[in-house]
Design an enzyme around this catalytic site. Structure first.
Site, PDB file in Angstrom:
ATOM      1  N   ILE A 156      98.646  13.645-101.134  1.00 35.10           N
ATOM      2  CA  ILE A 156      97.718  13.227-102.193  1.00 35.10           C
ATOM      3  C   ILE A 156      97.636  14.242-103.325  1.00 35.10           C
ATOM      4  CG2 ILE A 156      95.289  12.737-102.697  1.00 35.10           C
ATOM      5  CD1 ILE A 156      95.227  11.342 -99.902  1.00 35.10           C
ATOM      6  N   ASP A 175      97.752  26.313-100.013  1.00 35.85           N
ATOM      7  CA  ASP A 175      97.983  25.596 -98.762  1.00 35.85           C
ATOM      8  C   ASP A 175      98.836  26.485 -97.875  1.00 35.85           C
ATOM      9  OD1 ASP A 175      98.829  23.945 -96.651  1.00 35.85           O
ATOM     10  OD2 ASP A 175      98.670  22.151 -97.888  1.00 35.85           O
ATOM     11  N   ARG A 236      87.131  15.130 -97.066  1.00 30.65           N
ATOM     12  CA  ARG A 236      86.124  14.973 -96.024  1.00 30.65           C
ATOM     13  C   ARG A 236      84.876  15.734 -96.445  1.00 30.65           C
ATOM     14  NH1 ARG A 236      88.713  11.345 -94.605  1.00 30.65           N
ATOM     15  NH2 ARG A 236      89.556  10.821 -92.543  1.00 30.65           N
ATOM     16  N   ASP A 260      83.286  11.779-103.387  1.00 28.17           N
ATOM     17  CA  ASP A 260      83.504  10.465-102.775  1.00 28.17           C
ATOM     18  C   ASP A 260      83.140  10.507-101.301  1.00 28.17           C
ATOM     19  OD1 ASP A 260      84.565   7.697-102.885  1.00 28.17           O
ATOM     20  OD2 ASP A 260      86.067   8.500-101.483  1.00 28.17           O
ATOM     21  N   GLU A 265      77.341  10.290 -93.893  1.00 29.75           N
ATOM     22  CA  GLU A 265      77.563   9.005 -94.564  1.00 29.75           C
ATOM     23  C   GLU A 265      76.970   7.880 -93.724  1.00 29.75           C
ATOM     24  OE1 GLU A 265      81.737   8.623 -95.461  1.00 29.75           O
ATOM     25  OE2 GLU A 265      81.799  10.510 -96.547  1.00 29.75           O
ATOM     26  N   HIS A 284      82.645   6.637-100.669  1.00 30.81           N
ATOM     27  CA  HIS A 284      83.858   6.759 -99.852  1.00 30.81           C
ATOM     28  C   HIS A 284      84.809   5.589-100.124  1.00 30.81           C
ATOM     29  CE1 HIS A 284      85.401   8.678 -95.875  1.00 30.81           C
ATOM     30  NE2 HIS A 284      86.414   8.249 -96.608  1.00 30.81           N
TER      31      HIS A 284
END
Length: 320
Positions: A156, A175, A236, A260, A265, A284
Site C-alpha cells: 500500500i 521499514d 490499524r 480511518d 471501533e 474504516h
C-alpha cells in the site's frame, strides 16, 4: 473423497457466492457461525477442514479445540485476530490477501493527506454553516516541497508513493523488513523511524499491528515530530497511542490527524477525537470498493481450496 467442511466465522459480504465459486471444485459443505463468539464458532468449526474468517478472534485456546482444520483463510490483509504461531504449531496453514485493496487504501490515504493540507472538511463546515470566511481557514501551506514520511513500505505505501510524488511531496519511508533495493526501485529514501519523525511534514502509517508495533506512535514519537506536522492512519488504530495523540493535538504540537481506524471501533460517542476542526474521521472504509471486495472474496477462498487440495497457498502468512 468426502466433502470438506468449511466453517465461516463471520462475514461482511452481501453474499458468499464468489467464495463458493472459488471453492466449487471441492463441493464443500459450508457452515455459518451464528456469531463471532468462541462457542458459536466452535459449534461449526470444531470438526471443519477449513475456516474462513473476517474479524472474529481465533486465539490459541480456540485453535487447539479444532480437530481437523488444515487451513484458515482471512478475508483481509491483517492477521492480528489470529494466533498465527499457535496455528503453525498445530499444522494449520493461514493465508490472507495482502494486495486486494492496494488502490483503495492508497487512494484513501492520499485523499486524507490532501484534505488535511487544504483543510477541506473544515472549509466545508464553515460554508455549510453560512460562514464564507477565507481568513478562518488560514494558514495553508503549499504541498509541493513538503516531506511525506511512510511508516511501513509494503504494497500500500508503495502504491501511495507515486501518487504523493505527483502532488510534489518528497517521499521518505522506514521499514526494517524492506531491502534497500526496494526503496531505490521506487525512488523513495530509506530512513530510520526516528529520522522520519524529525523530517516529515506529513506522516502516513502503514505498519502491520504486532506486539512490537502496538502503540508505536506514542508520546515520545509525537515529541520528535515537527511542530505542526500532520498524521494519517489507514492501517490499524492501536498503532497510535490515542491519549498521546489527543495530548499532541491539545498542545498544538500536531497540526492535524486523519484517521480511518481508531483504537476502539466503532468510535465511542464520547471520544475526545470528535468535534475537532483539525481531525478527519472515516469509519474504516479505506479498504472498500465493490471491486476490492470481489477480489478479496475470490482470492481468500481460492487459497483455502489450494491448501485443501494439497497445494501451497499463493498468500501464506508467516507464523508470528
Amino acid at each position: 473423497m468426502a466433502r470438506p467442511v468449511i466453517a465461516v466465522t463471520d462475514s461482511v459480504f452481501p453474499s458468499l457466492d464468489l467464495a463458493m465459486a472459488a471453492l466449487a471444485g471441492l463441493d464443500p459443505h459450508m457452515r455459518m457461525s451464528k456469531s463471532a463468539a468462541a462457542d458459536d464458532i466452535l459449534a461449526v468449526a470444531r470438526d471443519a477442514d477449513a475456516i474462513l474468517v473476517t474479524y472474529a478472534k481465533l486465539p490459541a485456546e480456540l485453535l487447539r479445540q479444532l480437530q481437523r482444520c488444515k487451513a484458515i483463510g482471512r478475508f483481509g490483509l491483517g492477521v492480528d485476530n489470529i494466533d498465527t504461531k499457535a496455528a503453525a504449531e498445530l499444522g494449520i496453514t493461514v493465508s490472507y490477501v495482502p494486495d486486494y485493496c492496494m488502490h483503495e487504501v492508497s487512494d484513501h490515504a492520499m485523499a486524507l493527506l490532501l484534505a488535511l493540507a487544504r483543510k477541506i472538511p473544515f472549509s466545508n463546515t464553515l460554508v455549510q454553516s453560512g460562514r464564507w470566511e477565507m481568513p478562518a481557514v488560514a494558514p495553508l501551506r503549499r504541498i509541493a516541497g513538503q516531506v511525506l514520511g511512510l511508516i511501513g513500505f509494503g504494497n500500500i505505501p508503495r502504491a501511495l508513493a507515486p501518487k504523493a510524488k505527483a502532488f510534489g511531496y518528497e517521499v521518505i519511508a522506514c521499514d526494517p523488513y524492506a531491502g534497500n533495493e526496494l526503496f531505490a526501485g521506487c525512488g523513495v529514501e530509506a530512513v530510520s523511524f526516528e529520522r522520519l519523525l524529525e523530517r516529515a511534514d506529513a506522516i502516513s502509517v502503514h505498519a502491520p499491528l504486532t506486539p512490537s508495533t502496538r502503540g508505536l506512535i506514542d508520546a515520545a514519537a509525537f515529541a520528535r515530530m515537527k511542530q505542526g506536522a500532520v498524521i494519517v492512519n489507514t492501517a490499524r488504530g492501536p498503532l497510535i497511542d490515542e491519549p498521546a495523540l489527543i495530548a499532541a493535538l491539545d498542545g498544538g504540537k500536531l497540526g492535524g490527524a486523519a484517521l480511518d481506524v481508531v483504537a476502539t471501533e466503532p468510535l465511542p460517542k464520547d471520544s475526545l477525537l470528535l468535534g475537532r476542526p483539525n481531525v478527519i474521521l472515516t469509519p474504516h472504509t479505506a479498504f472498500y470498493s465493490v471491486e476490492a471486495l470481489e477480489e478479496l472474496q475470490t482470492k481468500c477462498a481460492a487459497d483455502v481450496a489450494r491448501v485443501l487440495s494439497g497445494q501451497p497457498p499463493v498468500y501464506p502468512v508467516r507464523a508470528g
